[in-house]
Design a protein around this motif. Structure first.
Motif, PDB file in Angstrom:
ATOM      1  N   LYS A  82       0.826  -1.202   0.000  1.00  0.00           N
ATOM      2  CA  LYS A  82       0.000   0.000   0.000  1.00  0.00           C
ATOM      3  C   LYS A  82       0.868   1.263   0.000  1.00  0.00           C
ATOM      4  CE  LYS A  82      -4.019  -1.994   0.017  1.00  0.00           C
ATOM      5  NZ  LYS A  82      -4.962  -1.841  -1.128  1.00  0.00           N
ATOM      6  N   LEU A  83       1.987   1.217   0.728  1.00  0.00           N
ATOM      7  CA  LEU A  83       2.898   2.362   0.717  1.00  0.00           C
ATOM      8  C   LEU A  83       3.459   2.596  -0.675  1.00  0.00           C
ATOM      9  CD1 LEU A  83       4.678   4.567   1.971  1.00  0.00           C
ATOM     10  CD2 LEU A  83       6.301   2.762   2.621  1.00  0.00           C
ATOM     11  N   TRP A  84       3.904   1.545  -1.335  1.00  0.00           N
ATOM     12  CA  TRP A  84       4.474   1.704  -2.665  1.00  0.00           C
ATOM     13  C   TRP A  84       3.412   2.081  -3.689  1.00  0.00           C
ATOM     14  CZ3 TRP A  84       9.106   3.063  -2.814  1.00  0.00           C
ATOM     15  CH2 TRP A  84      10.054   2.545  -1.932  1.00  0.00           C
ATOM     16  N   ASP A  85       2.165   1.639  -3.484  1.00  0.00           N
ATOM     17  CA  ASP A  85       1.074   2.109  -4.341  1.00  0.00           C
ATOM     18  C   ASP A  85       0.955   3.627  -4.255  1.00  0.00           C
ATOM     19  OD1 ASP A  85       0.480  -0.471  -5.102  1.00  0.00           O
ATOM     20  OD2 ASP A  85      -1.304  -0.656  -3.825  1.00  0.00           O
ATOM     21  N   TRP A  86       1.034   4.140  -3.023  1.00  0.00           N
ATOM     22  CA  TRP A  86       0.950   5.593  -2.831  1.00  0.00           C
ATOM     23  C   TRP A  86       2.168   6.292  -3.434  1.00  0.00           C
ATOM     24  CZ3 TRP A  86      -1.564   9.868  -2.110  1.00  0.00           C
ATOM     25  CH2 TRP A  86      -0.893  11.019  -1.691  1.00  0.00           C
ATOM     26  N   MET A  87       3.350   5.762  -3.201  1.00  0.00           N
ATOM     27  CA  MET A  87       4.557   6.393  -3.735  1.00  0.00           C
ATOM     28  C   MET A  87       4.496   6.477  -5.260  1.00  0.00           C
ATOM     29  SD  MET A  87       6.417   7.210  -1.096  1.00  0.00           S
ATOM     30  CE  MET A  87       8.117   7.399  -1.651  1.00  0.00           C
ATOM     31  N   ALA A  88       3.951   5.433  -5.891  1.00  0.00           N
ATOM     32  CA  ALA A  88       3.876   5.414  -7.352  1.00  0.00           C
ATOM     33  C   ALA A  88       2.811   6.369  -7.882  1.00  0.00           C
ATOM     34  CB  ALA A  88       3.586   3.994  -7.838  1.00  0.00           C
ATOM     35  N   ARG A 142       1.397   9.120  -6.097  1.00  0.00           N
ATOM     36  CA  ARG A 142       1.195  10.372  -5.368  1.00  0.00           C
ATOM     37  C   ARG A 142       1.268  11.617  -6.253  1.00  0.00           C
ATOM     38  NH1 ARG A 142       6.411   8.930  -4.763  1.00  0.00           N
ATOM     39  NH2 ARG A 142       8.048  10.515  -4.544  1.00  0.00           N
ATOM     40  N   ARG A 143       2.070  11.596  -7.294  1.00  0.00           N
ATOM     41  CA  ARG A 143       2.208  12.799  -8.130  1.00  0.00           C
ATOM     42  C   ARG A 143       0.984  13.049  -9.002  1.00  0.00           C
ATOM     43  NH1 ARG A 143       7.416  10.638  -7.877  1.00  0.00           N
ATOM     44  NH2 ARG A 143       8.884  12.050  -6.819  1.00  0.00           N
ATOM     45  N   GLN A 144       0.118  12.049  -9.098  1.00  0.00           N
ATOM     46  CA  GLN A 144      -1.132  12.228  -9.826  1.00  0.00           C
ATOM     47  C   GLN A 144      -2.288  12.582  -8.893  1.00  0.00           C
ATOM     48  OE1 GLN A 144       0.982   9.366 -10.736  1.00  0.00           O
ATOM     49  NE2 GLN A 144       1.746  10.976 -12.110  1.00  0.00           N
ATOM     50  N   GLN A 145      -2.002  12.702  -7.599  1.00  0.00           N
ATOM     51  CA  GLN A 145      -3.031  13.032  -6.625  1.00  0.00           C
ATOM     52  C   GLN A 145      -3.188  14.548  -6.510  1.00  0.00           C
ATOM     53  OE1 GLN A 145      -4.847  10.627  -4.764  1.00  0.00           O
ATOM     54  NE2 GLN A 145      -3.912   9.284  -6.294  1.00  0.00           N
ATOM     55  N   PRO A 146      -4.366  15.009  -6.047  1.00  0.00           N
ATOM     56  CA  PRO A 146      -4.522  16.444  -5.790  1.00  0.00           C
ATOM     57  C   PRO A 146      -3.442  16.938  -4.824  1.00  0.00           C
ATOM     58  CG  PRO A 146      -6.635  15.323  -5.655  1.00  0.00           C
ATOM     59  CD  PRO A 146      -5.589  14.243  -5.766  1.00  0.00           C
ATOM     60  N   ALA A 147      -2.988  18.156  -5.046  1.00  0.00           N
ATOM     61  CA  ALA A 147      -1.874  18.692  -4.248  1.00  0.00           C
ATOM     62  C   ALA A 147      -2.174  18.662  -2.755  1.00  0.00           C
ATOM     63  CB  ALA A 147      -1.546  20.113  -4.696  1.00  0.00           C
ATOM     64  N   VAL A 148      -3.430  18.928  -2.381  1.00  0.00           N
ATOM     65  CA  VAL A 148      -3.757  18.969  -0.961  1.00  0.00           C
ATOM     66  C   VAL A 148      -3.535  17.612  -0.315  1.00  0.00           C
ATOM     67  CG1 VAL A 148      -6.221  18.495  -1.371  1.00  0.00           C
ATOM     68  CG2 VAL A 148      -5.508  19.677   0.718  1.00  0.00           C
ATOM     69  N   TRP A 149      -3.833  16.517  -1.038  1.00  0.00           N
ATOM     70  CA  TRP A 149      -3.602  15.178  -0.505  1.00  0.00           C
ATOM     71  C   TRP A 149      -2.145  14.787  -0.618  1.00  0.00           C
ATOM     72  CZ3 TRP A 149      -6.550  12.653   2.653  1.00  0.00           C
ATOM     73  CH2 TRP A 149      -7.936  12.913   2.667  1.00  0.00           C
ATOM     74  N   ARG A 150      -1.504  15.170  -1.692  1.00  0.00           N
ATOM     75  CA  ARG A 150      -0.085  14.843  -1.860  1.00  0.00           C
ATOM     76  C   ARG A 150       0.744  15.480  -0.738  1.00  0.00           C
ATOM     77  NH1 ARG A 150       0.407  16.755  -6.669  1.00  0.00           N
ATOM     78  NH2 ARG A 150       1.382  18.718  -6.103  1.00  0.00           N
ATOM     79  N   ASP A 151       0.393  16.705  -0.371  1.00  0.00           N
ATOM     80  CA  ASP A 151       1.146  17.392   0.685  1.00  0.00           C
ATOM     81  C   ASP A 151       0.765  16.903   2.084  1.00  0.00           C
ATOM     82  OD1 ASP A 151       2.334  18.834  -1.332  1.00  0.00           O
ATOM     83  OD2 ASP A 151       1.044  20.584  -1.093  1.00  0.00           O
ATOM     84  N   ALA A 152      -0.474  16.423   2.237  1.00  0.00           N
ATOM     85  CA  ALA A 152      -0.907  15.947   3.553  1.00  0.00           C
ATOM     86  C   ALA A 152      -0.315  14.578   3.867  1.00  0.00           C
ATOM     87  CB  ALA A 152      -2.430  15.887   3.623  1.00  0.00           C
ATOM     88  N   GLY A 153      -0.097  13.760   2.851  1.00  0.00           N
ATOM     89  CA  GLY A 153       0.529  12.463   3.072  1.00  0.00           C
ATOM     90  C   GLY A 153       1.953  12.642   3.576  1.00  0.00           C
ATOM     91  N   SER A 154       2.441  11.665   4.286  1.00  0.00           N
ATOM     92  CA  SER A 154       3.771  11.839   4.878  1.00  0.00           C
ATOM     93  C   SER A 154       4.553  10.540   4.838  1.00  0.00           C
ATOM     94  CB  SER A 154       3.667  12.323   6.328  1.00  0.00           C
ATOM     95  OG  SER A 154       2.997  11.367   7.128  1.00  0.00           O
ATOM     96  N   PHE A 155       5.850  10.709   4.860  1.00  0.00           N
ATOM     97  CA  PHE A 155       6.781   9.588   4.936  1.00  0.00           C
ATOM     98  C   PHE A 155       7.913  10.082   5.825  1.00  0.00           C
ATOM     99  CE2 PHE A 155       8.569   5.662   3.401  1.00  0.00           C
ATOM    100  CZ  PHE A 155       9.944   5.870   3.446  1.00  0.00           C
TER     101      PHE A 155
END
Length: 204
Positions: free
Chosen positions: A114-120, A122-135
């Motif tokens: 699931k983490l790697w799904d997000w990493m792959a 994330r750049r296609q996600q809305p900016a507000v969600w991309r910035d809210a996600g964290s690693f």
């Protein structure tokens, strides 16, 4: 926020119920989209309704899902039990330790995917969600007591949102499922500050 402590699993059969990858996929589906019937679960995980119905009954037997009410047979809806679970604390016999390690391995495999799904994606996600996600990665010094306290604080913080898994009406507009996977473990081969070292630091 739920006040209950996570259920301590000390039974080998209960832990073994989690070591089947399909069961974790079923739990994930019920948690995100439930309540779901076995037929609806089957559509989400790509398995037969009969197979999903059997696994749902096994998960219910060990306290991971429960009937949501209404329907019969494979048309019974199931919901996730959201009281939390943990294992591996205190003394373990070898069989329980093996079962716990196997369950943790299957769970971590799912969360890594699931983490790697997000990493792959994330750049296609809305900016507000991309910035809210964290690693995040941190390294610090703690006593055993402080580390245990940190664990409880993290559990309590995310616990504020756990009721939304079981109650779709509690989910605010604009929300989406969020996964939090955190570990805080001592460095196995790291140095340990003993009492003499600590007293010496205070004296300087």
């Amino acid at each position: 926020m739920p006040d209950q402590q996570p259920r301590e699993i000390t039974d080998v059969d209960t832990l073994r119920a989690l070591t089947h990858p399909l069961r974790l996929r079923i739990l994930n589906a019920v948690g995100l989209h439930g309540p779901l019937t076995a037929t609806e679960v089957a559509e989400r995980v790509g398995e037969s309704p009969a197979n999903c119905s059997w696994h749902l009954r096994q998960l219910a037997r060990y306290g991971f899902v429960t009937e949501a009410g209404g329907g019969t047979g494979r048309q019974r809806p199931w919901r996730l039990v959201t009281d939390g679970h943990r294992w591996g604390a205190g003394e373990e016999n070898p069989e329980l330790a093996r079962a716990g390690d196997a369950a943790a391995r299957v769970l971590l495999d799912l969360e890594y995917r699931k983490l790697w799904d997000w990493m792959a994606a994330r750049r296609q996600q809305p900016a507000v969600w991309r910035d809210a996600g964290s690693f995040n990665q941190f390294l610090g010094w703690c006593t055993a007591e402080e580390l245990a306290e940190l664990q409880e604080e993290i559990r309590a913080l995310f616990g504020r949102y756990v009721d939304r898994l079981a109650d779709p009406a509690a989910r605010p507009a604009g929300s989406r499922p969020v996964r939090l996977m955190a570990w805080a473990v001592p460095e196995v081969d790291g140095p340990v500050v003993d009492d003499a070292d600590a007293e010496g630091d205070e004296a300087r």
